[in-house]
Design a protein around this motif. Sequence first.
Motif, PDB file in Angstrom:
ATOM      1  N   GLU A  75      46.472-107.457 -29.783  1.00 52.78           N
ATOM      2  CA  GLU A  75      45.586-107.330 -30.925  1.00 52.78           C
ATOM      3  C   GLU A  75      46.328-107.142 -32.251  1.00 52.78           C
ATOM      4  O   GLU A  75      45.743-107.293 -33.322  1.00 52.78           O
ATOM      5  CB  GLU A  75      44.621-106.151 -30.708  1.00 52.78           C
ATOM      6  CG  GLU A  75      43.581-106.372 -29.629  1.00 52.78           C
ATOM      7  CD  GLU A  75      44.146-106.105 -28.223  1.00 52.78           C
ATOM      8  OE1 GLU A  75      43.410-106.289 -27.243  1.00 52.78           O
ATOM      9  OE2 GLU A  75      45.330-105.691 -28.121  1.00 52.78           O
ATOM     10  N   ASP A 120      39.829-110.858 -31.597  1.00 53.07           N
ATOM     11  CA  ASP A 120      40.272-109.468 -31.428  1.00 53.07           C
ATOM     12  C   ASP A 120      41.352-109.112 -32.445  1.00 53.07           C
ATOM     13  O   ASP A 120      41.358-108.009 -33.003  1.00 53.07           O
ATOM     14  CB  ASP A 120      40.823-109.253 -30.010  1.00 53.07           C
ATOM     15  CG  ASP A 120      39.725-109.029 -28.986  1.00 53.07           C
ATOM     16  OD1 ASP A 120      38.567-108.797 -29.383  1.00 53.07           O
ATOM     17  OD2 ASP A 120      40.034-109.096 -27.774  1.00 53.07           O
ATOM     18  N   ASP A 151      33.585-102.636 -27.916  1.00 52.41           N
ATOM     19  CA  ASP A 151      34.589-102.606 -26.846  1.00 52.41           C
ATOM     20  C   ASP A 151      35.988-102.381 -27.416  1.00 52.41           C
ATOM     21  O   ASP A 151      36.784-101.604 -26.870  1.00 52.41           O
ATOM     22  CB  ASP A 151      34.561-103.919 -26.055  1.00 52.41           C
ATOM     23  CG  ASP A 151      33.306-104.061 -25.208  1.00 52.41           C
ATOM     24  OD1 ASP A 151      32.607-103.049 -24.996  1.00 52.41           O
ATOM     25  OD2 ASP A 151      33.025-105.195 -24.779  1.00 52.41           O
ATOM     26  N   LEU A 152      36.297-103.055 -28.521  1.00 49.84           N
ATOM     27  CA  LEU A 152      37.631-102.949 -29.102  1.00 49.84           C
ATOM     28  C   LEU A 152      37.872-101.547 -29.665  1.00 49.84           C
ATOM     29  O   LEU A 152      38.952-100.975 -29.479  1.00 49.84           O
ATOM     30  CB  LEU A 152      37.798-103.998 -30.203  1.00 49.84           C
ATOM     31  CG  LEU A 152      39.230-104.262 -30.682  1.00 49.84           C
ATOM     32  CD1 LEU A 152      40.067-104.858 -29.551  1.00 49.84           C
ATOM     33  CD2 LEU A 152      39.230-105.208 -31.872  1.00 49.84           C
ATOM     34  N   ASP A 170      38.429 -99.271 -26.636  1.00 51.49           N
ATOM     35  CA  ASP A 170      39.674 -99.519 -25.912  1.00 51.49           C
ATOM     36  C   ASP A 170      40.897 -99.054 -26.694  1.00 51.49           C
ATOM     37  O   ASP A 170      41.853 -98.522 -26.118  1.00 51.49           O
ATOM     38  CB  ASP A 170      39.821-101.011 -25.586  1.00 51.49           C
ATOM     39  CG  ASP A 170      38.803-101.483 -24.565  1.00 51.49           C
ATOM     40  OD1 ASP A 170      38.186-100.630 -23.904  1.00 51.49           O
ATOM     41  OD2 ASP A 170      38.614-102.714 -24.440  1.00 51.49           O
ATOM     42  N   LEU A 171      40.890 -99.273 -28.017  1.00 50.56           N
ATOM     43  CA  LEU A 171      42.075 -98.972 -28.822  1.00 50.56           C
ATOM     44  C   LEU A 171      41.915 -97.723 -29.683  1.00 50.56           C
ATOM     45  O   LEU A 171      42.830 -97.370 -30.430  1.00 50.56           O
ATOM     46  CB  LEU A 171      42.402-100.169 -29.721  1.00 50.56           C
ATOM     47  CG  LEU A 171      42.731-101.479 -28.995  1.00 50.56           C
ATOM     48  CD1 LEU A 171      43.039-102.581 -29.996  1.00 50.56           C
ATOM     49  CD2 LEU A 171      43.914-101.287 -28.041  1.00 50.56           C
ATOM     50  N   ASP A 172      40.762 -97.067 -29.578  1.00 51.80           N
ATOM     51  CA  ASP A 172      40.504 -95.830 -30.322  1.00 51.80           C
ATOM     52  C   ASP A 172      40.716 -96.035 -31.822  1.00 51.80           C
ATOM     53  O   ASP A 172      41.501 -95.326 -32.469  1.00 51.80           O
ATOM     54  CB  ASP A 172      41.403 -94.703 -29.806  1.00 51.80           C
ATOM     55  CG  ASP A 172      40.976 -93.337 -30.355  1.00 51.80           C
ATOM     56  OD1 ASP A 172      39.797 -93.195 -30.710  1.00 51.80           O
ATOM     57  OD2 ASP A 172      41.837 -92.428 -30.435  1.00 51.80           O
ATOM     58  N   TYR A 177      40.904-106.193 -35.192  1.00 55.96           N
ATOM     59  CA  TYR A 177      41.884-105.097 -35.256  1.00 55.96           C
ATOM     60  C   TYR A 177      42.501-105.025 -36.656  1.00 55.96           C
ATOM     61  O   TYR A 177      42.731-103.934 -37.185  1.00 55.96           O
ATOM     62  CB  TYR A 177      42.982-105.310 -34.210  1.00 55.96           C
ATOM     63  CG  TYR A 177      44.021-104.207 -34.207  1.00 55.96           C
ATOM     64  CD1 TYR A 177      43.777-103.007 -33.548  1.00 55.96           C
ATOM     65  CD2 TYR A 177      45.229-104.369 -34.875  1.00 55.96           C
ATOM     66  CE1 TYR A 177      44.722-101.986 -33.550  1.00 55.96           C
ATOM     67  CE2 TYR A 177      46.171-103.358 -34.886  1.00 55.96           C
ATOM     68  CZ  TYR A 177      45.921-102.174 -34.221  1.00 55.96           C
ATOM     69  OH  TYR A 177      46.854-101.157 -34.242  1.00 55.96           O
TER      70      TYR A 177
END
Length: 384
Positions: free
Chosen positions: A228, A258, A300-301, A304-306, A262
Amino acid sequence: MTAPYSPDEREKVVAKLPASLRQELKVRAAQLGVDIKDAVTEGVHAWRDADGPRPSVNTSGGNSFATYLPTGLYAEFKNDCKERDIPFNQGIAQSIRLWLDSNLSPRRVPRTTGARRLIFGNQKGGVGKTATSAGVAEALAEGGERVLLVDFDPQCHLTKQLGYEMLGIDNPSLAKHMLGEGNGALRDLLVPIEEGSFGGRLFLLPGCKDAFLLDAKLATSRHVRIKETALEKALEPLESEFDFIVIDCPPSLGYSMDTALYYARTRDSEEPSESGVVIPVLAEDSSADAYDMLFDQIEDLTADLDVGITKLGFVVNMYDSRKGYIATSSLDSWKTIGDPPVLAVVPERKEQREANRLKAPLLTSAPDCEQSEAMRTIALAVKG
């Protein structure tokens, strides 16, 4: 010449002004974050309060200029013009010049936290992502910001519609730099857009068809440990040169989207509204279905990546109330969501299609059209 404008208790006023004065007003208002109708209203009040006659303004070759004054002010101002024995157009021109002379261009202060990142995305094609990203980038540059406009869609509509050549598939490109395969500096690929009032402030990173392969190659690339981050790593060397980086994204649910999402995340040094996602939609149901998919991808992103990714707002494109209930009820549905808000409703008009045919920026080919004004409204909203 007036027409009721009840939502803000204003009435429409039409005058004839030279293009140079109209353009100066629009640029200065954008630089200061002031709505044009408020700028003209301030100028009219100042003109009425001024002692003695004002210097004459050259209004030759004027074209139609429309704005909105508070209800009743038009009649009072018109009477003042008669008493001072000057034409109404000259009075409006003097009022605008007085406002411009009293509200000088701000000195540009370079950002210390890197460029603000705006990505334009939706999982449905044909919703106006390209037109909106280009128009907003143009409006930001018109207002004095240094802007990089990135064509991140392998179809390269943005590049072609602005009249530039796509990058060769065997040559360096954004995708190749993301994969660690690019030769030279990404800066060398930028093209200046010099038309109109953008000179020295608006640049394009053209698209390349090799982006079709980006998702598959990112899946197996060892160039970046976290897939990402690939777009951010490629664009990071350019951030100090720009105030805004505006990205026209593909209708994708893959790795490439994504990386764009990001890239638009809120960084530690930023407020949540400084960067994020602008979502172009249409006033119909398929756009809502596409937004549901984008919403899920963002959620979701972030989980997943906080990270935090701000949905800055919707832009309802190609709106035409004559299409009836489907259009009007869908627009109401977008507005009802509330968070994110509807930033602007862009009407269905010929000017954008004509700009595409002319291979020219909308804000230079039709600077006074409703669509151009909508782009300026969006630019003001995202600037905050």
